[in-house]
Design a protein around this motif. Structure first.
Motif, short mmCIF file in Angstrom:
data_model
loop_
_atom_site.label_atom_id
_atom_site.label_comp_id
_atom_site.label_asym_id
_atom_site.label_seq_id
_atom_site.Cartn_x
_atom_site.Cartn_y
_atom_site.Cartn_z
N THR A 159 0.85 -1.19 0.00
CA THR A 159 0.00 0.00 0.00
C THR A 159 0.89 1.24 0.00
N LEU A 160 0.25 2.41 -0.14
CA LEU A 160 1.02 3.66 -0.12
C LEU A 160 1.73 3.84 1.21
N ARG A 161 1.14 3.37 2.29
CA ARG A 161 1.78 3.48 3.60
C ARG A 161 3.17 2.84 3.59
N ASP A 162 3.30 1.75 2.88
CA ASP A 162 4.55 1.01 2.87
C ASP A 162 5.69 1.78 2.22
N LEU A 163 5.35 2.79 1.43
CA LEU A 163 6.39 3.56 0.74
C LEU A 163 6.94 4.69 1.59
N LYS A 164 6.32 4.96 2.72
CA LYS A 164 6.82 6.04 3.58
C LYS A 164 8.21 5.73 4.10
N ILE A 165 8.44 4.50 4.53
CA ILE A 165 9.75 4.13 5.06
C ILE A 165 10.80 4.14 3.95
N VAL A 166 10.37 3.86 2.71
CA VAL A 166 11.30 3.85 1.57
C VAL A 166 11.76 5.26 1.25
N ILE A 167 10.82 6.20 1.15
CA ILE A 167 11.21 7.57 0.80
C ILE A 167 11.96 8.23 1.94
N GLU A 168 11.66 7.86 3.18
CA GLU A 168 12.43 8.39 4.31
C GLU A 168 13.89 7.93 4.23
N TYR A 169 14.08 6.68 3.84
CA TYR A 169 15.44 6.16 3.66
C TYR A 169 16.18 6.95 2.59
N VAL A 170 15.53 7.19 1.46
CA VAL A 170 16.16 7.94 0.37
C VAL A 170 16.55 9.34 0.83
N GLU A 171 15.63 10.01 1.50
CA GLU A 171 15.91 11.38 1.96
C GLU A 171 17.08 11.41 2.94
N ARG A 172 17.10 10.47 3.85
CA ARG A 172 18.16 10.43 4.86
C ARG A 172 19.53 10.21 4.21
N GLN A 173 19.58 9.32 3.23
CA GLN A 173 20.85 9.02 2.58
C GLN A 173 21.33 10.18 1.71
N ILE A 174 20.42 10.88 1.07
CA ILE A 174 20.82 12.04 0.27
C ILE A 174 21.44 13.11 1.16
N VAL A 175 20.83 13.36 2.30
CA VAL A 175 21.37 14.37 3.23
C VAL A 175 22.76 13.98 3.70
N GLN A 176 22.93 12.72 4.07
CA GLN A 176 24.24 12.27 4.56
C GLN A 176 25.30 12.35 3.46
N THR A 177 24.91 12.02 2.24
CA THR A 177 25.87 12.07 1.14
C THR A 177 26.22 13.52 0.80
N LEU A 178 25.23 14.38 0.78
CA LEU A 178 25.48 15.78 0.47
C LEU A 178 26.40 16.42 1.50
N ALA A 179 26.32 15.98 2.75
CA ALA A 179 27.17 16.54 3.80
C ALA A 179 28.65 16.33 3.51
N SER A 180 28.98 15.30 2.73
CA SER A 180 30.39 15.03 2.43
C SER A 180 31.00 16.08 1.51
N VAL A 181 30.15 16.87 0.85
CA VAL A 181 30.64 17.90 -0.06
C VAL A 181 31.13 19.13 0.70
N HIS A 182 30.75 19.24 1.96
CA HIS A 182 31.18 20.38 2.76
C HIS A 182 32.70 20.41 2.88
N THR A 183 33.23 21.60 3.07
CA THR A 183 34.68 21.81 3.11
C THR A 183 35.37 20.89 4.12
N GLY A 184 36.36 20.14 3.63
CA GLY A 184 37.18 19.32 4.50
C GLY A 184 36.58 17.99 4.91
N GLN A 185 35.44 17.61 4.34
CA GLN A 185 34.77 16.38 4.77
C GLN A 185 35.27 15.13 4.05
N GLU A 186 35.75 15.28 2.84
CA GLU A 186 36.18 14.12 2.06
C GLU A 186 37.37 14.53 1.21
N GLY A 187 38.39 13.69 1.15
CA GLY A 187 39.59 14.03 0.39
C GLY A 187 39.99 13.00 -0.63
#
Length: 281
Positions: A159-187
């Motif tokens: 059901t549509l309810r079941d997709l809430k946990i999926v999109i939350e996972y995607v959003e969380r991972q995008i934020v964590q990955t984007l954080a690596s672009v900040h100055t000095g986070q990844e070399g």
């Protein structure tokens, strides 16, 4: 594989009396309820940035990226602008190869965020309109309703309810990955490229969520080989009528416009057309 991990399951009992006990103010919260199903679980459900890193490195060492820098400056922080040409390094220590991979990570995060935002908007608004229990039914001949979501998360959505946990996972991972672009986070260029692959995977999950949500909720054709085809191309637009043009990820406004015109009985008197994704939808 893992079934749907339902969130926010809660039982509250203000007062309970029985021959065995008298209970007051009982409050039980359970984070997830997992439904087992017939397929064995995969090794990496809901992978994080680091989960597939070793395999990414194998691929990237075998198929090395070729960098053709369109700019040899870094202007992403207040230490700069930093000149990275001729093997020079920036104030944070970054080199040109790492900077190019960093920019690719940033661009991919922007694209994945756009699709995830679109999927989130569709999911939230269609749940609000049709309810969380709207079934994911893509037609009688579709036995694997969301292959990418199943593969990446191990979730079999019903059901549509079941997709809430999926999109939350995607959003969380995008934020964590984007954080690596900040100055000095990844070399490391190869770790940035690994994150690019991670974002590409997340992007496909978000796209699948958006596509399935609209098909399941907006009465779009479902595995129908005889579904009518829509003409494409600028030459198909009848400019003798008033024209409403919808651009980009705009399925909900498009559907609302068409429903409104049909309710007034003037659908054939107005030309509704779309550019980009809306044209296909």
């Amino acid at each position: 594989m893992m079934g749907i991990p339902y969130k926010e399951f809660r039982i509250r009992v203000d007062e309970l009396k029985s021959s065995l006990a008298e209970i007051r103010g009982l409050d039980v919260s359970i984070g997830y309820i997992v439904e087992e199903w017939e397929e064995p679980p995969g090794p990496t459900p809901f992978p994080s940035i680091a989960t597939l890193r070793k395999w990414d490195h194998v691929l990237l060492k075998r198929y090395r990226p070729l960098y053709l820098p369109y700019c040899d400056l870094c202007c992403l922080c207040t230490y700069g602008r930093c000149d990275l040409s001729r093997d020079k390094r920036g104030s944070c220590g970054i080199g040109l190869s790492e900077q190019q991979s960093r920019l690719v990570t940033l661009v991919c995060a922007i694209g994945a965020s756009t699709h995830a935002s679109h999927a989130r908007e569709l999911l939230d608004k269609l749940i609000a309109r049709y309810g969380e229990d709207t079934p994911i039914d893509l037609g009688g001949e579709v036995y694997v309703e969301m292959p990418i979501t199943r593969l990446v998360t191990g979730v079999r959505p019903r059901t549509l309810r079941d997709l809430k946990i999926v999109i939350e996972y995607v959003e969380r991972q995008i934020v964590q990955t984007l954080a690596s672009v900040h100055t000095g986070q990844e070399g490391s260029w190869i770790d940035y490229e690994s994150k690019v692959l991670h974002l590409g995977m997340l992007d496909h999950v978000a796209l699948e969520v958006a596509d399935v949500v609209q098909v399941a909720s907006l009465n779009m054709p479902k595995a129908d080989p005889n579904a009518p085809l829509v003409d494409l191309g600028i030459g198909t637009v009848d400019t003798s009528k008033p024209v409403i043009l919808v651009i980009g990820h705009n399925v909900l406004p498009s559907a609302a416009i068409i429903d409104y015109l049909e309710s007034l009985g003037i659908r054939d008197k107005i030309e509704v057309c779309g550019l980009c994704c809306t044209a296909h939808d």
